[in-house]
Design an enzyme around this catalytic site. Structure first.
Site, PDB file in Angstrom:
ATOM      1  N   CYS A 125       1.303  -1.100  -0.161  1.00 48.59           N
ATOM      2  CA  CYS A 125       0.139   0.450  -0.325  1.00 48.59           C
ATOM      3  C   CYS A 125       1.080   1.803   0.132  1.00 48.59           C
ATOM      4  O   CYS A 125       1.527   1.939   0.923  1.00 48.59           O
ATOM      5  CB  CYS A 125      -1.695   0.073   0.968  1.00 48.59           C
ATOM      6  SG  CYS A 125      -1.960   1.441   1.220  1.00 48.59           S
TER       7      CYS A 125
ATOM      8  N   HIS B  94       6.281  -4.579  -0.648  1.00 51.66           N
ATOM      9  CA  HIS B  94       6.265  -3.747   0.324  1.00 51.66           C
ATOM     10  C   HIS B  94       6.777  -2.293  -0.468  1.00 51.66           C
ATOM     11  O   HIS B  94       7.527  -2.431  -0.580  1.00 51.66           O
ATOM     12  CB  HIS B  94       6.264  -4.148   1.648  1.00 51.66           C
ATOM     13  CG  HIS B  94       5.615  -5.071   2.103  1.00 51.66           C
ATOM     14  ND1 HIS B  94       4.532  -5.239   3.283  1.00 51.66           N
ATOM     15  CD2 HIS B  94       5.817  -6.300   2.444  1.00 51.66           C
ATOM     16  CE1 HIS B  94       3.707  -6.196   3.064  1.00 51.66           C
ATOM     17  NE2 HIS B  94       4.707  -7.509   2.595  1.00 51.66           N
TER      18      HIS B  94
END
Length: 411
Positions: A125, A312
């Site tokens: 995210c 990530h």
């Protein structure tokens, strides 16, 4: 599970099964329904879960099939499975499947209180990392006082407002460019396509979404950089990740075309030894010793950057010459002392630090244990010594641990 999470699909043997496509059942495998992946048999699409196996439709096959030796993400990685273009945007992390809220954690940075976003599900995210960088810069304010959560729409609006203010005095044509970029902000809650080259920590293939980082003056880096002295550095140094994976599975008899060769304008085949070296390089955790050194050199003192690693996006800074990543895992929301994780090795071992970049009590104990192990004592002996000496509200010292070990276990 809801019936909408199941899909009927044919298999390579001609049978038709009901596959579970829900996100939660795929977490063990790390690959989600609809994702495009590289497999030992070529590129494929993830279909879903049936009888506790992850099924794939390999391009060119009649239907879906599975690997009976693969029971989790680690098993798949060991066989060379890899995601193409990270995770599909439809299935990566969302702020919250039911509410659309991020949880907040109150910390201090440079002696000032600041709220940071926490990540409540596994997945890439970039919006979380970007918002946290801006919050630590004091460019945006993620809530006041004791607010415990913030809606994703509010986060996006805060970033948009910052951009509008930052570029309020530019020409109208340039403002239109900013507005186009701002329209892409909501999509960052689902992911950001990343394809990087192995020759530099800054080598990323450009795309529309990544332009947002330029306007926010945020550098995106990675540490999967190949050492120029590596046996295949010249062969893959200029190659991007997705391209290399595609080439590896498209070759025959463990060979692939080397497009870097210019001799007589002819292409040649990689040797089996070169392919083995490349596969070994691709198995590492997206950070090399050489890459870590280059990151230390590239990041300025107290600079905040976006680091891409293992699918990530991390908020990373350098403090007194050491690299730290901001801890945003929701599991540490109540751990007020746990704020930073030092990035000192490629192994990924966590060592937690406070807001002042001081080791937490747990980190200090780990440091003492590692020191004692260097003196030749076994881990069991070290753990026994620490258990015997540790007391509430008293500082444990390495000298006391070593004295205990020498008195009780020395040969």
């Amino acid at each position: 599970a809801n019936d909408e999470t199941y899909v009927q699909y044919g298999t390579n043997s001609g049978e038709v099964f009901q596959f579970d496509t829900s996100k939660n059942v795929h977490q063990t495998y790390g690959f989600y329904a609809g994702a495009r992946v590289i497999t030992p048999k070529g590129t494929a699409t993830v279909i879903g879960i049936y009888e506790n196996f992850l099924w794939f439709h390999i391009d060119g096959d009649k239907g879906a099939s599975y690997w009976d030796t693969c029971k989790n993400y680690e098993d798949l990685l060991a066989l060379g499975f890899a995601q193409i273009n990270d995770l599909p945007e439809a299935v990566v992390e969302t702020p919250s499947s039911s509410t659309g809220f991020y949880l907040l954690k109150r910390i201090h940075y440079k002696n000032e209180p600041v709220n940071i976003l926490l990540q409540n599900e596994n997945g890439p995210c970039p919006l979380i990392a970007i918002a946290n960088i801006l919050a630590l810069r004091n460019a945006i304010n993620l809530g006041e006082g004791k607010n415990l959560r913030i809606h994703v729409d509010e986060v996006i609006e805060k970033i948009s407002s910052y951009l509008r203010q930052k570029y309020s005095n530019i020409e109208e044509t340039a403002k239109q460019d900013i507005q186009k970029v701002m329209k892409l902000l909501p999509s960052l809650q689902y992911g950001l396509e990343v394809n990087f080259g192995f020759d530099s920590y800054e080598n990323f293939s450009p795309n529309e979404k990544s332009r947002i980082l330029q306007f926010l003056n945020i550098r995106m880096l990675h540490g999967w950089v190949i050492d120029p002295a590596h046996p295949v550095a010249e062969l893959i140094g200029k190659t991007h990740y997705d391209d290399l994976l595609t080439k590896l599975v498209s070759g025959q008899d463990e060979t692939l075309t080397d497009s870097t060769s210019s001799e007589d304008n002819k292409e040649r085949k990689f040797t089996q030894e070169e392919v083995l070296w490349i596969n070994e390089f691709l198995k590492i955790a997206q950070l090399t010793e050489y890459g870590l050194v280059k990151l230390h050199e590239a990041i300025a003192e107290d600079e905040l950057v976006l680091l891409f690693r293992n699918c990530h996006f991390l908020t990373v800074t350098k403090h007194k010459g050491k690299l730290y990543s901001l801890i945003t895992d929701i599991g540490y929301d109540k751990e007020r002392l746990v704020v930073w994780d030092i990035l000192s090795s490629v192994d990924g071992d966590s060592c937690f630090f406070t807001v002042d970049f001081e080791p937490t009590d747990e980190a200090k104990i780990d440091e003492i244990a590692n020191t004692a192990l260097c003196f030749g004592f076994s881990r069991q002996q070290v753990e026994m010594a620490i258990s015997a000496l540790i007391k509430p509200n008293e500082e444990l010292k390495v000298d006391d641990v070593l004295k205990f070990l020498n008195a009780n276990f020395a040969l």
